[in-house]
Design an enzyme around this catalytic site. Sequence first.
Site, short mmCIF file in Angstrom:
data_model
loop_
_atom_site.label_atom_id
_atom_site.label_comp_id
_atom_site.label_asym_id
_atom_site.label_seq_id
_atom_site.Cartn_x
_atom_site.Cartn_y
_atom_site.Cartn_z
N LYS A 203 -56.43 -28.47 11.80
CA LYS A 203 -55.00 -28.59 12.07
C LYS A 203 -54.19 -28.61 10.76
O LYS A 203 -54.75 -28.82 9.69
CB LYS A 203 -54.71 -29.83 12.92
CG LYS A 203 -55.54 -29.88 14.21
CD LYS A 203 -55.19 -28.76 15.19
CE LYS A 203 -56.26 -28.46 16.21
NZ LYS A 203 -56.37 -29.37 17.34
C1 LIG Z 1 -57.13 -29.69 18.64
C2 LIG Z 1 -56.44 -29.84 19.93
C3 LIG Z 1 -56.65 -30.93 20.77
C4 LIG Z 1 -57.72 -31.95 20.54
O1 LIG Z 1 -57.67 -32.61 19.34
P1 LIG Z 1 -59.02 -33.24 18.72
O2 LIG Z 1 -58.51 -33.95 17.52
O3 LIG Z 1 -59.92 -32.11 18.39
O4 LIG Z 1 -59.57 -34.14 19.73
C5 LIG Z 1 -55.90 -31.03 21.92
N1 LIG Z 1 -55.01 -30.10 22.24
C6 LIG Z 1 -54.79 -29.03 21.47
C7 LIG Z 1 -53.76 -28.03 21.89
C8 LIG Z 1 -55.51 -28.84 20.31
O5 LIG Z 1 -55.30 -27.76 19.57
#
Ligand SMILES: *Cc1c(COP(=O)(O)O)cnc(C)c1O
Length: 425
Positions: A203
């Site tokens: 992210k």
């Molecule tokens: C990455 C992501 C998640 C989950 O986050 P994690 O930190 O991997 O648990 C949920 N929703 C979206 C749209 C994502 O891109």
Amino acid sequence: MSTALAVHGGAPVRTGRAWPRWPRPAAGARAALNEVLDSGRWSIASPYLGAPTQEERFAAAFAGYLGAAHCVPTASGTAALMTALEACGVGAGDEVIVPAVSWAASASTVAGVNAVPVFADVDPDTLCLDPAAVEAAVTPATRAVVVVHLYSAVADLDGLRAVADRHGLALIEDAAQAHGAVYRGRRAGTLGDVGTFSMHHTKVLTSGEGGAAVTDDPVLARRIAHLRADGRTRAAAPPPVGLPELVETGELMGSNRCLSEFQSALLVAQLRELDAQNAARRANAERLDALLAADGFRPQTSAPGTTDRTYFGYAVGLPEQEFRGLPAGLVAEALTAELGLHVRPVYRPLYESPLYAPATRRRFDLGPDHLKRLDPGRYDLPVSRRVAAGFLTFHHAALLGDESDVRDLAAAFRKVLAGRAALAR
Ligand SMILES: *Cc1c(COP(=O)(O)O)cnc(C)c1O
């Protein structure tokens, strides 16, 4: 230069030059981690040492950045979604409307609180939840809507807010891919009842793993705090040094979904560089939009009202006429070979995704009726299907470089467009 595609042994568009790396340690990140290492406090559940936790500092910084009243850091974006759903009162047997095109967590978290994910179709240009499809999916069992701001788009929040209000539904904004995006003067994540974020490695704001839930509602914030710390929350005033800072109120049973002090300290440093990185990605994405649109590609758009886009991924639609009958996966492989960069189709509809498979876990076997409601086999959504067949994406790190990187990206798309006939064979 050879016009043979690299995937068939031709010379690739790009050779020798590496793409920008991700993640990028921010200035001060190493010092911040060392400070925690020596501090004697690695968790918010450990004894108070006379200073605010790193977690409190990150929560304050992130809430301030977003313009939210409250931020509760969590161990992951998944944890943030689970706590947000439960804080909003979603539970056994409720339906929650989610976009069909998204990461698996959109469905798994809803199932994880014993509720039923109901997949709704997306907009063909933004790839985000379509308010009209949400309206059509509402039933007496619907309790909430979880909207995802996907890749580089902000969803039609005006439209979704209107549907949610009309039916008395909670609106949860999953901003895991949209840290810093702005819609009608407000940051993504602050327009729903609760906004959730992921700080996973991939992210744009990251501590490897991590997450946060934000809200303006003090009652929801308190519920989320309990849900993420085993039913405990921070006392109004700190305890004497050496005693636990979390108090066992028993108000609401929780689980341990806390962010560690290392991750929080790292996020405080990384957050300082978010805006500059978002701006760099945006400038390159806009250049690429122009080059690709000139060749007939259809860059993803964001809902009207978006003023600052952020790029977790760059997504673009293939010209439909030219690529008719060619699987998006083949085109993605050809681009990957030209660029030395992982280009891939966008998310498959969740009801077709191998990652959404509730029948593989006995915990969801709450009776034949519940399992039937969870069954993904009952969906076929035309726009989601078309989007999955015709849009490609690549990770935001490739947008952190300079104009020559953008030229390489555009050249690869142009070359694969010109050479598409060879892919069909
Ligand atoms: C990455 C992501 C998640 C989950 O986050 P994690 O930190 O991997 O648990 C949920 N929703 C979206 C749209 C994502 O891109």
